[in-house]
Motif scaffolding. Structure first.
Motif, PDB file in Angstrom:
ATOM      1  N   GLN A   1       0.926  -1.241   0.294  1.00 36.49           N
ATOM      2  CA  GLN A   1       0.068   0.367   0.032  1.00 36.49           C
ATOM      3  C   GLN A   1       1.101   1.241  -0.061  1.00 36.49           C
ATOM      4  OE1 GLN A   1      -2.844   0.409   3.183  1.00 36.49           O
ATOM      5  NE2 GLN A   1      -3.733  -1.988   2.896  1.00 36.49           N
ATOM      6  N   ARG A   2       0.618   2.056  -0.717  1.00 33.11           N
ATOM      7  CA  ARG A   2       1.055   3.768  -0.898  1.00 33.11           C
ATOM      8  C   ARG A   2       0.716   4.566   0.516  1.00 33.11           C
ATOM      9  NH1 ARG A   2      -1.440   5.481  -6.003  1.00 33.11           N
ATOM     10  NH2 ARG A   2      -3.010   4.639  -4.898  1.00 33.11           N
ATOM     11  N   GLN A   3       1.750   4.914   0.681  1.00 35.60           N
ATOM     12  CA  GLN A   3       1.764   6.562   1.734  1.00 35.60           C
ATOM     13  C   GLN A   3       0.467   7.027   1.779  1.00 35.60           C
ATOM     14  OE1 GLN A   3       5.996   7.490   2.684  1.00 35.60           O
ATOM     15  NE2 GLN A   3       5.565   7.364   4.621  1.00 35.60           N
ATOM     16  N   LYS A   4      -0.464   7.640   2.708  1.00 36.88           N
ATOM     17  CA  LYS A   4      -1.316   8.520   2.550  1.00 36.88           C
ATOM     18  C   LYS A   4      -0.819   9.849   2.376  1.00 36.88           C
ATOM     19  CE  LYS A   4      -4.825   5.768   3.717  1.00 36.88           C
ATOM     20  NZ  LYS A   4      -5.984   4.995   5.050  1.00 36.88           N
ATOM     21  N   ILE A   5      -1.446  10.833   1.592  1.00 39.04           N
ATOM     22  CA  ILE A   5      -0.905  12.182   1.744  1.00 39.04           C
ATOM     23  C   ILE A   5      -2.467  12.490   1.726  1.00 39.04           C
ATOM     24  CG2 ILE A   5       1.310  12.125   0.782  1.00 39.04           C
ATOM     25  CD1 ILE A   5       0.347  13.750  -1.233  1.00 39.04           C
ATOM     26  N   VAL A   6      -2.631  14.134   2.790  1.00 39.77           N
ATOM     27  CA  VAL A   6      -4.188  15.245   2.356  1.00 39.77           C
ATOM     28  C   VAL A   6      -3.675  16.430   1.696  1.00 39.77           C
ATOM     29  CG1 VAL A   6      -6.137  15.986   3.440  1.00 39.77           C
ATOM     30  CG2 VAL A   6      -5.173  13.467   3.907  1.00 39.77           C
TER      31      VAL A   6
ATOM     32  N   THR B   1      -5.869  11.827  -1.504  1.00 41.72           N
ATOM     33  CA  THR B   1      -6.846  12.757  -0.978  1.00 41.72           C
ATOM     34  C   THR B   1      -6.705  14.065  -1.059  1.00 41.72           C
ATOM     35  OG1 THR B   1      -7.248  10.771   0.118  1.00 41.72           O
ATOM     36  CG2 THR B   1      -8.753  13.255   0.641  1.00 41.72           C
ATOM     37  N   ASN B   2      -7.236  14.473  -2.196  1.00 44.89           N
ATOM     38  CA  ASN B   2      -7.628  16.500  -2.803  1.00 44.89           C
ATOM     39  C   ASN B   2      -8.547  16.654  -1.540  1.00 44.89           C
ATOM     40  OD1 ASN B   2      -6.914  18.813  -3.433  1.00 44.89           O
ATOM     41  ND2 ASN B   2      -6.183  18.514  -5.755  1.00 44.89           N
ATOM     42  N   LEU B   3      -8.791  17.897  -0.564  1.00 45.22           N
ATOM     43  CA  LEU B   3      -9.684  18.053  -0.623  1.00 45.22           C
ATOM     44  C   LEU B   3     -10.338  19.317  -1.195  1.00 45.22           C
ATOM     45  CD1 LEU B   3      -9.819  16.899   2.984  1.00 45.22           C
ATOM     46  CD2 LEU B   3     -11.053  15.857   1.433  1.00 45.22           C
TER      47      LEU B   3
ATOM     48  N   ILE C   1       0.104  16.077   5.835  1.00 45.71           N
ATOM     49  CA  ILE C   1      -0.552  16.209   5.204  1.00 45.71           C
ATOM     50  C   ILE C   1      -0.488  18.495   5.100  1.00 45.71           C
ATOM     51  CG2 ILE C   1      -3.235  18.120   6.158  1.00 45.71           C
ATOM     52  CD1 ILE C   1      -3.339  15.654   8.036  1.00 45.71           C
ATOM     53  N   ILE C   2      -0.883  18.988   4.062  1.00 49.55           N
ATOM     54  CA  ILE C   2      -0.454  19.977   3.386  1.00 49.55           C
ATOM     55  C   ILE C   2      -1.185  20.659   3.073  1.00 49.55           C
ATOM     56  CG2 ILE C   2       0.683  21.419   1.214  1.00 49.55           C
ATOM     57  CD1 ILE C   2       1.548  19.096   0.040  1.00 49.55           C
ATOM     58  N   VAL C   3      -1.227  22.279   4.259  1.00 52.20           N
ATOM     59  CA  VAL C   3      -2.249  22.988   4.188  1.00 52.20           C
ATOM     60  C   VAL C   3      -2.245  24.266   3.300  1.00 52.20           C
ATOM     61  CG1 VAL C   3      -4.139  24.217   5.709  1.00 52.20           C
ATOM     62  CG2 VAL C   3      -2.744  21.850   5.586  1.00 52.20           C
ATOM     63  N   SER C   4      -2.768  24.725   2.432  1.00 55.03           N
ATOM     64  CA  SER C   4      -2.215  26.378   2.012  1.00 55.03           C
ATOM     65  C   SER C   4      -2.585  27.585   1.917  1.00 55.03           C
ATOM     66  CB  SER C   4      -1.967  25.797  -0.245  1.00 55.03           C
ATOM     67  OG  SER C   4      -1.848  27.003  -0.437  1.00 55.03           O
ATOM     68  N   ALA C   5      -1.910  28.650   1.841  1.00 57.62           N
ATOM     69  CA  ALA C   5      -2.867  29.674   2.076  1.00 57.62           C
ATOM     70  C   ALA C   5      -3.556  30.166   1.089  1.00 57.62           C
ATOM     71  CB  ALA C   5      -1.225  30.820   2.730  1.00 57.62           C
ATOM     72  N   SER C   6      -4.218  31.158   1.178  1.00 58.90           N
ATOM     73  CA  SER C   6      -5.090  31.224  -0.677  1.00 58.90           C
ATOM     74  C   SER C   6      -4.982  32.932  -0.205  1.00 58.90           C
ATOM     75  CB  SER C   6      -6.671  30.710   0.350  1.00 58.90           C
ATOM     76  OG  SER C   6      -7.141  30.946  -1.404  1.00 58.90           O
TER      77      SER C   6
ATOM     78  N   ASP D   1       1.094  12.067  15.252  1.00 63.85           N
ATOM     79  CA  ASP D   1       2.186  11.696  14.260  1.00 63.85           C
ATOM     80  C   ASP D   1       2.180  12.248  12.692  1.00 63.85           C
ATOM     81  OD1 ASP D   1       3.728  10.766  16.547  1.00 63.85           O
ATOM     82  OD2 ASP D   1       2.374   8.533  16.234  1.00 63.85           O
ATOM     83  N   THR D   2       1.701  12.202  12.335  1.00 59.36           N
ATOM     84  CA  THR D   2       1.531  13.162  10.647  1.00 59.36           C
ATOM     85  C   THR D   2       2.089  14.326  10.782  1.00 59.36           C
ATOM     86  OG1 THR D   2      -0.587  11.443  10.397  1.00 59.36           O
ATOM     87  CG2 THR D   2      -0.303  13.741   8.962  1.00 59.36           C
ATOM     88  N   ALA D   3       3.178  14.468   9.493  1.00 58.62           N
ATOM     89  CA  ALA D   3       3.568  15.518   8.786  1.00 58.62           C
ATOM     90  C   ALA D   3       2.890  16.536   8.538  1.00 58.62           C
ATOM     91  CB  ALA D   3       4.815  15.282   7.947  1.00 58.62           C
ATOM     92  N   LEU D   4       2.856  17.763   9.094  1.00 56.84           N
ATOM     93  CA  LEU D   4       2.058  18.412   8.702  1.00 56.84           C
ATOM     94  C   LEU D   4       3.307  20.133   7.961  1.00 56.84           C
ATOM     95  CD1 LEU D   4      -0.295  19.698  11.946  1.00 56.84           C
ATOM     96  CD2 LEU D   4      -0.791  17.655   9.573  1.00 56.84           C
TER      97      LEU D   4
END
Length: 267
Positions: free
Chosen positions: A71-76, A107-109, A147-152, A180-183
């Motif tokens: 299985q692949r690593q999950k990113i959001v 998972t692209n939200l 998890i990557i969170v972008s400014a907008s 434990d997730t990289a933010l």
């Protein structure tokens, strides 16, 4: 076609308005000339189908539980219409390009028009995207590696203090749910034209919020600056080629951040 709320108002007299006065033949000739010059120079013009990156797929060492074998690593990813690939197929958006090349499960939200404070076209802000990833991530085995969170730029014209407050709540909720997730916080992406000074205040607010919760920060700069050939005709959203430029830039920063062996990937 949707237009970024924060960008549309401030860019209505920009390059998009000028282009309508230029004969089509000159536009085509100019685009061919630019493409030829870029190809000769190498660099970001090395566009191709999004397959494995030259650096190869790599593993994010974030402390999150490793996925089962096979299985692949999950990113959001959480963000706006730049991240969602507005005007393109969803598979052409930079997070999808990045995930395919690096062999991650994405998972692209992201939602068109949305920001930390500015509601998007669906009436939701980033807080609903945060709630969704938390609802979907039950237990350590389901926690994303990244998890990557972008400014907008959609938050332009709004109080940076309110943006920072909303961003702090978002990063706090993610940190508590996924310790434990990289933010990673990501600076807002503007486009080919000059960046409005106010965007720096938005980036500073989100960066402060991210770092307060131990998240890492990527100042991506403006990879599309001066490259109107990489913008759609709304002059707000990147073309598929522009999205690959963004994928390359993000991948390089991530590989450097996590000490991956090769940081020279070009999509």
């Amino acid at each position: 076609m949707q237009v970024e709320r924060g960008q549309g108002a401030s860019r209505s007299t920009g390059r998009a308005g000028i282009r309508r006065l230029v004969p089509l033949g000159l536009l085509v000739a100019g685009a061919m000339l630019l493409a030829g010059c870029s190809a000769a120079a190498g660099g970001a013009a090395q566009f191709g189908a999004a397959g494995p990156a030259p650096g190869g797929p790599w593993v994010i060492d974030s402390g999150a539980e490793a996925p089962p074998a096979g299985q692949r690593q999950k990113i959001v990813t959480i963000g706006d219409s730049i991240m969602s690939g507005n005007g393109l197929d969803t598979e052409e958006a930079w997070p999808a390009v990045l995930a395919r090349a690096d062999d991650w499960q994405l998972t692209n939200l992201s939602e068109d028009g949305s920001g930390f404070v500015q509601p998007g076209d669906d009436g939701r802000t980033f807080s609903e995207q945060v709630a969704q990833v938390i609802d979907d991530g039950h237990g350590d085995a389901d926690a994303p590696a990244l998890i990557i969170v972008s400014a907008s730029s959609n938050d332009l014209g709004l109080d940076p203090g309110k943006v920072e407050h909303a961003a702090k709540k978002a990063f706090l909720a993610l940190h508590r749910a996924f310790p434990d997730t990289a933010l990673v916080g990501l600076s807002a992406i503007w486009g080919d034209q000059d960046t409005p000074p106010e965007l720096g205040g938005i980036n500073d607010a989100v960066r402060s919020a991210a770092e307060a919760e131990g998240a890492r920060w990527i100042d991506l700069g403006e990879p599309l600056a001066g490259r109107f050939d990489l913008m759609q005709f709304d002059d707000t959203h990147p073309t598929a080629a522009g999205q690959r430029v963004l994928a390359t830039a993000v991948d390089e920063r991530l590989r450097s951040m996590f000490d991956a062996a090769d940081s020279s990937a070009v999509f």
